[in-house]
Design an enzyme around this catalytic site. Structure first.
Site, PDB file in Angstrom:
ATOM      1  N   GLU A 105      10.288   7.383 -17.636  1.00 14.09           N
ATOM      2  CA  GLU A 105       8.965   7.974 -17.882  1.00 14.09           C
ATOM      3  C   GLU A 105       8.485   7.645 -19.292  1.00 14.09           C
ATOM      4  O   GLU A 105       7.318   7.328 -19.513  1.00 14.09           O
ATOM      5  CB  GLU A 105       9.004   9.494 -17.687  1.00 14.09           C
ATOM      6  CG  GLU A 105       9.041   9.873 -16.217  1.00 14.09           C
ATOM      7  CD  GLU A 105       9.199  11.374 -15.993  1.00 14.09           C
ATOM      8  OE1 GLU A 105       9.225  12.149 -16.967  1.00 14.09           O
ATOM      9  OE2 GLU A 105       9.312  11.774 -14.823  1.00 14.09           O
TER      10      GLU A 105
ATOM     11  N   HIS B 144       0.827  -1.221   0.000  1.00 19.12           N
ATOM     12  CA  HIS B 144       0.000   0.000   0.000  1.00 19.12           C
ATOM     13  C   HIS B 144       0.857   1.264   0.000  1.00 19.12           C
ATOM     14  O   HIS B 144       0.466   2.281   0.576  1.00 19.12           O
ATOM     15  CB  HIS B 144      -0.968   0.028   1.190  1.00 19.12           C
ATOM     16  CG  HIS B 144      -1.672  -1.272   1.412  1.00 19.12           C
ATOM     17  ND1 HIS B 144      -2.773  -1.661   0.691  1.00 19.12           N
ATOM     18  CD2 HIS B 144      -1.394  -2.306   2.257  1.00 19.12           C
ATOM     19  CE1 HIS B 144      -3.164  -2.859   1.077  1.00 19.12           C
ATOM     20  NE2 HIS B 144      -2.329  -3.280   2.035  1.00 19.12           N
TER      21      HIS B 144
ATOM     22  N   SER C  40      15.633  20.542 -17.461  1.00 20.03           N
ATOM     23  CA  SER C  40      14.453  21.316 -17.818  1.00 20.03           C
ATOM     24  C   SER C  40      14.911  22.577 -18.541  1.00 20.03           C
ATOM     25  O   SER C  40      15.965  23.126 -18.228  1.00 20.03           O
ATOM     26  CB  SER C  40      13.690  21.670 -16.545  1.00 20.03           C
ATOM     27  OG  SER C  40      12.923  22.828 -16.754  1.00 20.03           O
TER      28      SER C  40
ATOM     29  N   LYS D 240      16.858  21.015 -12.305  1.00 20.42           N
ATOM     30  CA  LYS D 240      16.188  19.730 -12.515  1.00 20.42           C
ATOM     31  C   LYS D 240      17.037  18.669 -13.213  1.00 20.42           C
ATOM     32  O   LYS D 240      17.847  18.974 -14.077  1.00 20.42           O
ATOM     33  CB  LYS D 240      14.925  19.943 -13.367  1.00 20.42           C
ATOM     34  CG  LYS D 240      13.888  20.811 -12.707  1.00 20.42           C
ATOM     35  CD  LYS D 240      13.065  20.060 -11.726  1.00 20.42           C
ATOM     36  CE  LYS D 240      11.960  19.320 -12.436  1.00 20.42           C
ATOM     37  NZ  LYS D 240      11.107  18.623 -11.471  1.00 20.42           N
TER      38      LYS D 240
END
Ligand code: ARG
Length: 485
Positions: A316, A182, A303, A309
């Protein structure tokens, strides 16, 4: 508004028809004898598949040669015709390899393009090649041959990824991290064990591909258009030459069903499910909140606006590619459903989803193999997280059971101890013996061996367990499994 705009941009139907009528008559088609007027230009482009089925050229030639050899062996064509066909096909192969072959929309698909060129090169022998065959059994044969070889390449790519996982698991066999249920810290596990979970998933994927390959590897050729042929063909001979394990036993089924492609795409979808789960974990682990791992810069991008970043673009993108492959699966299922027997042109639509699936899976596996080799765990962050969530609570319960307490009572005792530790802001191992004994007199000084992360993982020392010793054993077994097939 939108419709008016599209009307302005799209050529009207009349204009398309006029253009088609005024364009010079198209080259004579393989089937044009039956037709009174040349095919509409838009229809020609719409029905052609050569732009994407060209990649079947090599298998198409191989299958044609096997067919021609069988025709000659059965005295359906002359030996001299076979020699001409072999000579012509060798020349065509060279033209295709060197990029000199001129593909034409007029000839619709890869099969007719090659056959036409063959006839141009060797004359009447080229026209005899299609005896006892149809493009319907020809295309089904080509796709199966092509897919069979791609499956072998994908299985090898999976083996490489699995090998990289075994290497990484060995290197990080005893690093302790929190195991989650969980998304909450549950029990400590070793990082090596966690990586080996993916080894198992990819190993099943490899098995699934091998299983699917058996059903791909059956020969449709001989089914001709749908009913078989009047010529005395020898299908076994063709199957043997092309390495097919058996024949498609019913001609109607042989030319029409694409379940083998659907099955493959389902197996490919599961590979993407597994890659996508792994990607998700890498993304989470890499986020500054977790910082369980770092990935080498070559797998990340920055970025354009936020200079600080470092984004996990590769995982992804792999997670995103899953949607594309599932889409291909749904496309193929929908393509097949409700098609009456036997061949219908719908089936020409099988190729793009299938080829796209192959390309996507191949790239994802290759990029992930490098990525896995580049994973750098941050053991102190993993450890700190495992210590935060009372991950050894189950171990305390197991300890109490060892001291004669019934498991349900032990569960209750530990729950109270956890509440106490939570109130005091420490881990279970931070409670003193006096504090612990307030919950059960069965607790002795040896309890601390059970409350440490290392104690917890090394006690789970059975097949499939997380103990470092088991991880090492599983790695040895894993290498054997990879070597076996
Ligand atoms: N290009 C076609 C395909 O991919 C080949 C078979 C064509 N057969 C036919 N009867 N039109 O399915």
């Amino acid at each position: 508004m939108a419709s008016r705009q599209s009307k302005r941009q799209a050529p009207s139907r009349e204009r398309v028809a006029k253009r088609a009528a005024s364009s010079p008559p198209t080259a004579v088609k393989a089937w044009s004898g039956r037709f009174a007027e040349p095919v509409d230009a838009l229809v020609k482009r719409f029905t052609a598949s050569v732009s994407f089925d060209r990649r079947l050229a090599e298998v198409d030639i191989r299958a044609s040669l096997a067919h021609a050899r069988m025709l000659a062996a059965q005295a359906i064509i002359a030996k001299s015709d076979l020699a001409s066909i072999e000579r012509g096909m060798a020349a065509i192969s060279k033209e295709i390899e060197s990029g000199k072959f001129s593909w034409s929309l007029d000839d619709e698909d890869v099969h007719l393009n090659i056959e036409k060129r063959l006839t141009a090169l060797v004359g009447d022998a080229g026209k005899r090649l299609h005896t006892g065959r149809s493009r319907n059994d020809q295309v089904a044969t080509d796709v199966r041959l092509y897919l069979r070889e791609e499956i072998d390449a994908l299985r090898a790519a999976l083996s490489r990824l699995e090998g990289a996982l075994l290497d990484a698991a060995k290197e990080h066999a005893s690093i302790v991290m929190p195991g989650f249920t969980h998304m909450q810290v549950a029990q400590p596990v070793t990082f090596g064990h966690h990586l080996l979970a993916y080894f198992e998933m990819f190993e099943r994927d490899r098995e699934r591909l091998a299983d699917c390959r058996r059903r791909v590897n059956r020969l449709p050729l001989g089914a001709a258009a749908l009913a078989g042929t009047t010529f005395p063909i020898d299908r076994e001979r063709v199957a043997k030459e092309l390495g097919f394990e058996s024949l498609c036993e019913n001609s109607l089924d042989a030319v029409s069903d694409r379940d083998f492609a659907i099955e493959f795409t389902a197996a490919a979808s599961l590979i993407l499910v597994h890659l996508s789960r792994f990607s998700e974990e890498l993304i989470v682990w890499m986020s500054p909140r977790y910082k369980f791992i770092t990935l080498p810069d070559r797998f990340c991008t920055g970025s354009s606006i936020m200079p600080q970043k470092k984004n996990p673009d590769v995982p992804e993108l792999v997670r995103g590619k899953a949607g594309r492959v599932f889409g291909n699966l749904v496309a193929l299922l929908t393509l097949m459903k409700a098609q009456p027997l036997a061949y219908n042109k719908d089936n020409q639509e099988d190729k793009e989803p299938l080829f796209d699936t192959l390309d996507t899976v191949k790239d994802c596996l290759a990029v992930f193999t490098d990525l896995v080799a580049g994973i750098r765990p941050v053991p102190e962050r993993m450890r700190a997280a495992a210590l935060e969530g009372f991950a050894t609570a189950t171990d305390l319960a197991d300890y109490l059971v060892g001291k004669g307490v019934a498991f349900r009572d032990a569960h209750e005792i530990v729950a109270r101890a956890v509440r106490d530790a939570e109130a005091k802001g420490c881990d279970l191992s931070g409670l003193s013996l006096v504090e612990l004994r307030a919950f059960s007199k069965a607790i002795g000084p040896d309890v601390y061996d059970w409350l440490t992360l290392e104690g917890s993982v090394s006690r789970r020392n059975h097949a499939g367990g997380t103990a470092p010793a088991q991880v090492l054993r599983a790695i040895i077994q894993g290498r054997k499994r990879l070597a076996r097939s």
